[in-house]
Design a protein around this motif. Structure first.
Motif, PDB file in Angstrom:
ATOM      1  N   LEU A   8       0.823  -1.222   0.000  1.00 46.10           N
ATOM      2  CA  LEU A   8       0.000   0.000   0.000  1.00 46.10           C
ATOM      3  C   LEU A   8       0.850   1.263   0.000  1.00 46.10           C
ATOM      4  O   LEU A   8       0.442   2.304  -0.510  1.00 46.10           O
ATOM      5  N   LEU A   9       2.059   1.140   0.579  1.00 49.99           N
ATOM      6  CA  LEU A   9       2.940   2.317   0.631  1.00 49.99           C
ATOM      7  C   LEU A   9       3.322   2.820  -0.758  1.00 49.99           C
ATOM      8  O   LEU A   9       3.687   3.992  -0.914  1.00 49.99           O
ATOM      9  N   SER A  10       3.225   1.949  -1.777  1.00 47.21           N
ATOM     10  CA  SER A  10       3.487   2.424  -3.151  1.00 47.21           C
ATOM     11  C   SER A  10       2.580   3.606  -3.482  1.00 47.21           C
ATOM     12  O   SER A  10       2.989   4.563  -4.148  1.00 47.21           O
ATOM     13  N   TYR A  11       1.336   3.543  -2.984  1.00 47.92           N
ATOM     14  CA  TYR A  11       0.382   4.629  -3.259  1.00 47.92           C
ATOM     15  C   TYR A  11       0.764   5.893  -2.495  1.00 47.92           C
ATOM     16  O   TYR A  11       0.633   7.011  -3.015  1.00 47.92           O
ATOM     17  N   ALA A  12       1.235   5.724  -1.250  1.00 42.82           N
ATOM     18  CA  ALA A  12       1.653   6.886  -0.458  1.00 42.82           C
ATOM     19  C   ALA A  12       2.815   7.600  -1.149  1.00 42.82           C
ATOM     20  O   ALA A  12       2.849   8.836  -1.248  1.00 42.82           O
ATOM     21  N   LEU A  13       3.766   6.797  -1.644  1.00 45.86           N
ATOM     22  CA  LEU A  13       4.940   7.376  -2.313  1.00 45.86           C
ATOM     23  C   LEU A  13       4.535   8.060  -3.613  1.00 45.86           C
ATOM     24  O   LEU A  13       5.061   9.127  -3.960  1.00 45.86           O
ATOM     25  N   ALA A  14       3.592   7.451  -4.331  1.00 48.50           N
ATOM     26  CA  ALA A  14       3.128   8.038  -5.592  1.00 48.50           C
ATOM     27  C   ALA A  14       2.437   9.379  -5.335  1.00 48.50           C
ATOM     28  O   ALA A  14       2.670  10.364  -6.056  1.00 48.50           O
ATOM     29  N   LEU A  15       1.597   9.432  -4.300  1.00 50.89           N
ATOM     30  CA  LEU A  15       0.911  10.691  -3.977  1.00 50.89           C
ATOM     31  C   LEU A  15       1.917  11.757  -3.560  1.00 50.89           C
ATOM     32  O   LEU A  15       1.778  12.935  -3.908  1.00 50.89           O
ATOM     33  N   ARG A  16       2.942  11.324  -2.832  1.00 55.88           N
ATOM     34  CA  ARG A  16       3.983  12.265  -2.402  1.00 55.88           C
ATOM     35  C   ARG A  16       4.697  12.850  -3.635  1.00 55.88           C
ATOM     36  O   ARG A  16       5.012  14.034  -3.679  1.00 55.88           O
ATOM     37  N   ALA A  17       4.918  12.006  -4.626  1.00 53.87           N
ATOM     38  CA  ALA A  17       5.572  12.471  -5.856  1.00 53.87           C
ATOM     39  C   ALA A  17       4.696  13.498  -6.570  1.00 53.87           C
ATOM     40  O   ALA A  17       5.191  14.534  -7.038  1.00 53.87           O
ATOM     41  N   VAL A  18       3.403  13.226  -6.636  1.00 59.86           N
ATOM     42  CA  VAL A  18       2.493  14.180  -7.286  1.00 59.86           C
ATOM     43  C   VAL A  18       2.538  15.516  -6.547  1.00 59.86           C
ATOM     44  O   VAL A  18       2.692  16.583  -7.156  1.00 59.86           O
ATOM     45  N   ALA A  19       2.440  15.454  -5.210  1.00 57.37           N
ATOM     46  CA  ALA A  19       2.420  16.684  -4.402  1.00 57.37           C
ATOM     47  C   ALA A  19       3.734  17.445  -4.545  1.00 57.37           C
ATOM     48  O   ALA A  19       3.749  18.674  -4.692  1.00 57.37           O
ATOM     49  N   ALA A  20       4.857  16.724  -4.527  1.00 55.92           N
ATOM     50  CA  ALA A  20       6.172  17.363  -4.618  1.00 55.92           C
ATOM     51  C   ALA A  20       6.341  18.058  -5.959  1.00 55.92           C
ATOM     52  O   ALA A  20       6.905  19.147  -6.050  1.00 55.92           O
ATOM     53  N   ARG A  21       5.859  17.443  -7.028  1.00 55.76           N
ATOM     54  CA  ARG A  21       5.985  18.055  -8.353  1.00 55.76           C
ATOM     55  C   ARG A  21       5.139  19.316  -8.475  1.00 55.76           C
ATOM     56  O   ARG A  21       5.430  20.189  -9.298  1.00 55.76           O
ATOM     57  N   GLU A  22       4.105  19.428  -7.659  1.00 56.59           N
ATOM     58  CA  GLU A  22       3.267  20.625  -7.690  1.00 56.59           C
ATOM     59  C   GLU A  22       3.999  21.837  -7.132  1.00 56.59           C
ATOM     60  O   GLU A  22       3.753  22.955  -7.537  1.00 56.59           O
ATOM     61  N   VAL A  23       4.905  21.604  -6.169  1.00 55.58           N
ATOM     62  CA  VAL A  23       5.620  22.735  -5.567  1.00 55.58           C
ATOM     63  C   VAL A  23       7.005  22.921  -6.149  1.00 55.58           C
ATOM     64  O   VAL A  23       7.492  24.041  -6.259  1.00 55.58           O
TER      65      VAL A  23
END
Ligand code: DQA
Length: 151
Positions: free
Chosen positions: A132-147
Motif C-alpha cells: 500500500l505504501l506504493s500509493y503513499a509514495l506516488a501521492l507524495r511524488a504528485v504533491a512534490a511536483r506541484e511545488v
C-alpha cells in the motif's frame, strides 16, 4: 486544491482475498481509506476508483485529461499488454499532468510476463514493490511536483 485520481485496474477489487501473500491482507476498501488519509495529509483532493473494465479505465484517463487531474494508476494485468491504456496514459502526461504508475508487488521480481510494462514508457514515473505504501509514495511524488517545478 490539486486533484488526483487514483485508478485501480482489474482484480484489485479482490484485494484482501486475492493472493494475500503477494498483495497483502488489506481490502480495496482499506486501500481507499488509507489513500484518502495520505491525500489529506498532503493537501490533495483524492478520488479512488476501481474497475475490471479496460474501456472504463480508458474513459477515466480521458476524463483526467479534460479536467486537468493528475493520476496515480495501477493498471494491474493491463500493465503488461494494453496498448489502449498506454495510449490513454500518454495523453495524460502529454497534457503536462503527472501520471504515476504504481504496483503493490514488484513485477520485476515475479514471472517473466510481468517484467514488461507497456505503460511505463509514457508514465511520469513508477513506484512498485512497497505494498500500500506504493500509493503513499506516488501521492507524495504528485504533491512534490506541484511545488518543485525544477524536478
Ligand atoms: C499488480 C501487478 C500486476 O502484474 C498484476 O497483474 C496485478 C497487480 C500490482 O499491483 O502488484 O493485478 O499491478
Amino acid at each position: 486544491m490539486t486533484r488526483v485520481l487514483v485508478l485501480n485496474g482489474p482484480n484489485l477489487g479482490r484485494l484482501g482475498v486475492r493472493e494475500p501473500d503477494v498483495y497483502g491482507t488489506a481490502s480495496h476498501a482499506d486501500l481507499v481509506v488509507a489513500v484518502q488519509a495520505w491525500g489529506r495529509e498532503l493537501g490533495l483532493e483524492v478520488e479512488v476508483r476501481q474497475t475490471d473494465d479496460e474501456s472504463e479505465l480508458v474513459g477515466w484517463l480521458h476524463g483526467a485529461v479534460d479536467t486537468g487531474t493528475h493520476v496515480v494508476l495501477n493498471p494491474a494485468a493491463f500493465t503488461h499488454y494494453s496498448y489502449a491504456l498506454r495510449d490513454a496514459a500518454a495523453q495524460v502526461t502529454r497534457a503536462g499532468l503527472t501520471l504515476v504508475e504504481v504496483h503493490l508487488s514488484n513485477p520485476a521480481a515475479r514471472e517473466e510476463f510481468r517484467h514488461l510494462s507497456v505503460v511505463a514508457g509514457v508514465a511520469t514515473g513508477t513506484v512498485a514493490g512497497f505494498g500500500l505504501l506504493s500509493y503513499a509514495l506516488a501521492l507524495r511524488a504528485v504533491a512534490a511536483r506541484e511545488v518543485d517545478v525544477g524536478a
